[in-house]
Design a protein around this motif. Sequence first.
Motif, PDB file in Angstrom:
ATOM      1  N   VAL A 246       0.801  -1.256  -0.199  1.00 32.81           N
ATOM      2  CA  VAL A 246      -0.127   0.342  -0.467  1.00 32.81           C
ATOM      3  C   VAL A 246       0.551   0.809  -0.387  1.00 32.81           C
ATOM      4  N   ILE A 247       0.913   2.081  -1.362  1.00 34.19           N
ATOM      5  CA  ILE A 247       1.602   3.139  -1.383  1.00 34.19           C
ATOM      6  C   ILE A 247       0.574   4.090  -0.911  1.00 34.19           C
ATOM      7  N   PRO A 248       0.330   4.802  -0.377  1.00 29.52           N
ATOM      8  CA  PRO A 248      -0.791   6.627   0.387  1.00 29.52           C
ATOM      9  C   PRO A 248       0.657   7.359  -0.171  1.00 29.52           C
ATOM     10  N   VAL A 249       0.176   8.828  -0.948  1.00 34.86           N
ATOM     11  CA  VAL A 249       0.496   9.156  -1.316  1.00 34.86           C
ATOM     12  C   VAL A 249      -0.176  11.155  -0.841  1.00 34.86           C
ATOM     13  N   GLU A 250       0.996  11.751  -0.525  1.00 34.27           N
ATOM     14  CA  GLU A 250       0.443  13.072   0.012  1.00 34.27           C
ATOM     15  C   GLU A 250      -1.105  12.923   0.197  1.00 34.27           C
ATOM     16  N   TRP A 251      -0.615  12.710   1.541  1.00 33.93           N
ATOM     17  CA  TRP A 251      -1.652  12.744   2.516  1.00 33.93           C
ATOM     18  C   TRP A 251      -2.178  13.289   3.795  1.00 33.93           C
ATOM     19  N   LYS A 252      -3.165  13.385   4.133  1.00 32.17           N
ATOM     20  CA  LYS A 252      -3.163  14.346   5.419  1.00 32.17           C
ATOM     21  C   LYS A 252      -3.620  13.264   7.236  1.00 32.17           C
ATOM     22  N   PRO A 253      -2.977  13.803   8.394  1.00 27.12           N
ATOM     23  CA  PRO A 253      -3.249  12.448   9.350  1.00 27.12           C
ATOM     24  C   PRO A 253      -4.450  12.615   9.586  1.00 27.12           C
ATOM     25  N   LYS A 254      -5.953  13.448   9.458  1.00 26.66           N
ATOM     26  CA  LYS A 254      -7.111  13.190   8.963  1.00 26.66           C
ATOM     27  C   LYS A 254      -7.591  13.089   7.822  1.00 26.66           C
ATOM     28  N   SER A 255      -7.601  11.555   6.965  1.00 29.82           N
ATOM     29  CA  SER A 255      -8.300  12.100   5.737  1.00 29.82           C
ATOM     30  C   SER A 255      -8.732  10.496   4.855  1.00 29.82           C
ATOM     31  N   GLY A 256      -9.516  10.723   4.576  1.00 31.40           N
ATOM     32  CA  GLY A 256      -9.681   9.295   4.152  1.00 31.40           C
ATOM     33  C   GLY A 256      -8.907   8.048   3.390  1.00 31.40           C
ATOM     34  N   THR A 257      -6.896   8.515   3.118  1.00 31.40           N
ATOM     35  CA  THR A 257      -6.641   7.927   2.832  1.00 31.40           C
ATOM     36  C   THR A 257      -5.349   7.507   4.108  1.00 31.40           C
ATOM     37  N   ALA A 258      -5.593   8.383   5.264  1.00 32.81           N
ATOM     38  CA  ALA A 258      -5.162   7.984   6.525  1.00 32.81           C
ATOM     39  C   ALA A 258      -5.647   6.472   7.256  1.00 32.81           C
ATOM     40  N   HIS A 259      -7.128   6.397   6.466  1.00 34.78           N
ATOM     41  CA  HIS A 259      -7.840   4.962   7.234  1.00 34.78           C
ATOM     42  C   HIS A 259      -7.442   3.516   6.531  1.00 34.78           C
ATOM     43  N   THR A 260      -7.367   4.258   5.418  1.00 38.56           N
ATOM     44  CA  THR A 260      -6.597   3.042   4.662  1.00 38.56           C
ATOM     45  C   THR A 260      -5.108   3.232   5.118  1.00 38.56           C
ATOM     46  N   VAL A 261      -4.554   3.469   5.392  1.00 36.91           N
ATOM     47  CA  VAL A 261      -2.973   3.373   6.645  1.00 36.91           C
ATOM     48  C   VAL A 261      -3.101   2.583   7.549  1.00 36.91           C
ATOM     49  N   ARG A 262      -4.003   2.945   8.187  1.00 32.41           N
ATOM     50  CA  ARG A 262      -4.468   2.819   9.427  1.00 32.41           C
ATOM     51  C   ARG A 262      -5.043   1.122   8.879  1.00 32.41           C
ATOM     52  N   PHE A 263      -5.778   1.356   7.871  1.00 34.07           N
ATOM     53  CA  PHE A 263      -6.349  -0.223   7.294  1.00 34.07           C
ATOM     54  C   PHE A 263      -5.448  -1.162   6.555  1.00 34.07           C
ATOM     55  N   ALA A 264      -4.289  -0.816   6.498  1.00 39.76           N
ATOM     56  CA  ALA A 264      -2.830  -1.713   5.540  1.00 39.76           C
ATOM     57  C   ALA A 264      -2.455  -1.729   7.293  1.00 39.76           C
ATOM     58  N   LYS A 265      -2.477  -1.263   7.825  1.00 44.42           N
ATOM     59  CA  LYS A 265      -0.891  -1.843   9.077  1.00 44.42           C
ATOM     60  C   LYS A 265      -2.019  -3.150   9.530  1.00 44.42           C
ATOM     61  N   ALA A 266      -3.552  -2.472  10.182  1.00 45.31           N
ATOM     62  CA  ALA A 266      -4.349  -4.275  10.499  1.00 45.31           C
ATOM     63  C   ALA A 266      -4.320  -5.509   9.980  1.00 45.31           C
ATOM     64  N   ALA A 267      -3.725  -5.030   8.526  1.00 46.12           N
ATOM     65  CA  ALA A 267      -4.497  -6.522   7.535  1.00 46.12           C
ATOM     66  C   ALA A 267      -3.310  -7.207   7.615  1.00 46.12           C
ATOM     67  N   ASN A 268      -1.522  -6.230   7.960  1.00 46.08           N
ATOM     68  CA  ASN A 268       0.162  -6.988   7.853  1.00 46.08           C
ATOM     69  C   ASN A 268       0.041  -6.892   6.760  1.00 46.08           C
ATOM     70  N   ARG A 269      -0.031  -5.277   5.711  1.00 45.52           N
ATOM     71  CA  ARG A 269       0.300  -4.887   4.569  1.00 45.52           C
ATOM     72  C   ARG A 269       1.059  -4.089   4.468  1.00 45.52           C
ATOM     73  N   GLN A 270       2.537  -4.543   3.955  1.00 46.05           N
ATOM     74  CA  GLN A 270       3.371  -3.838   3.648  1.00 46.05           C
ATOM     75  C   GLN A 270       2.928  -1.947   3.194  1.00 46.05           C
ATOM     76  N   LEU A 271       3.574  -1.029   3.894  1.00 39.28           N
ATOM     77  CA  LEU A 271       3.417   0.781   3.424  1.00 39.28           C
ATOM     78  C   LEU A 271       4.614   0.915   3.183  1.00 39.28           C
ATOM     79  N   ILE A 272       4.535   1.399   2.345  1.00 41.89           N
ATOM     80  CA  ILE A 272       5.651   2.420   1.386  1.00 41.89           C
ATOM     81  C   ILE A 272       5.445   4.150   1.204  1.00 41.89           C
TER      82      ILE A 272
END
Length: 348
Positions: A246-272
Amino acid sequence: MNPKNNQDYWINETIGLLTLSLMKGVGYWTIRNFAIQGLSYKQVLKVESSTEFIEYMKAAGCKNANQAGEIWQSSISEIWEEAVKLYHTLKRQGIEVIHYKQHHFPLKLKEIEEAPQWLFVQGNLSLLYQEAITIVGTRQPSDDGKFLAKYIGSCLSYWKEAVTISGLAYGIDQIIHEESIRFNVPTIAFIGTGILLNYPANSEKLRQKILEKGGAIVSEYLPSESYSAENFVRRNRLQAGLAQVVIPVEWKPKSGTAHTVRFAKAANRQLICLKLPDWSSSEHPELSIAQEIGAKIFTIPGQESEFIKMVQRLIDKRSSSVQMDEPQKNDINSSTSEPNYRQLTLWE
């Protein structure tokens, strides 16, 4: 033979799902709860009395159970026939429905918290079983964000084994879909509305290009369900879950992308994450957040080779685990066949 391995069973379950979706006062959560409780949609609809139907509705958390019971009493056969017509409409538009308990439901989505109980898939269903990279970001990217998104797009040719995933939203998401098409990489758009709705506005042409180039549009929502903030947040868990990277590009700490980041962590997906050389942690606090939860951060330009190689290693590591076996291939092939209209009766 287990009836749940039977094609006719799942076709009828799909029409049962559509029937419930067409009943006023019955929504996504009620139908989802039926699935979680292990109930057959068709069997719920075939009860002997409205009282029994109301009891099922209440047990599934339906707030309009009595109203639903009245509708069942007066119109259930007609609504079933309407659902059969809707089923054929979906088929004509290249839309398949797959259920959690079917053999060919994507394993990666079965593994996540609050796994979807069904998916509506328009286009290339086989993409759901390939290795995937999710790339998402802000709807209002800066020039830096656009540069990084297009840079990732230019790297896609190195990762031919993988498809891309994004959310069809304005900004980074649409850039990623466009770049995927440009570099002949199939792309999946997970949308936050029903599969029959076009959202956001003016996305129809891009959606059609995605399909024409071998991609797919995917939704877990009911066919004509509108958008909501909750729907978009829940959609993000699917974007994260189906990918290995999962590669989030330019996002805010409170945003839809931030939710995706948290879901990626919960699902043990690699964040880059990628950043430019002059980006500071004060200007881009999202990088600190990502790093705290295990994201790998690369500076572009400067670390292009390390970035490309890491993504490739992750794809290679997982590629063998996402291959379809023969039963899955057979299930997919059989799901695309057209049933006999006369078989699709409620009281059979």
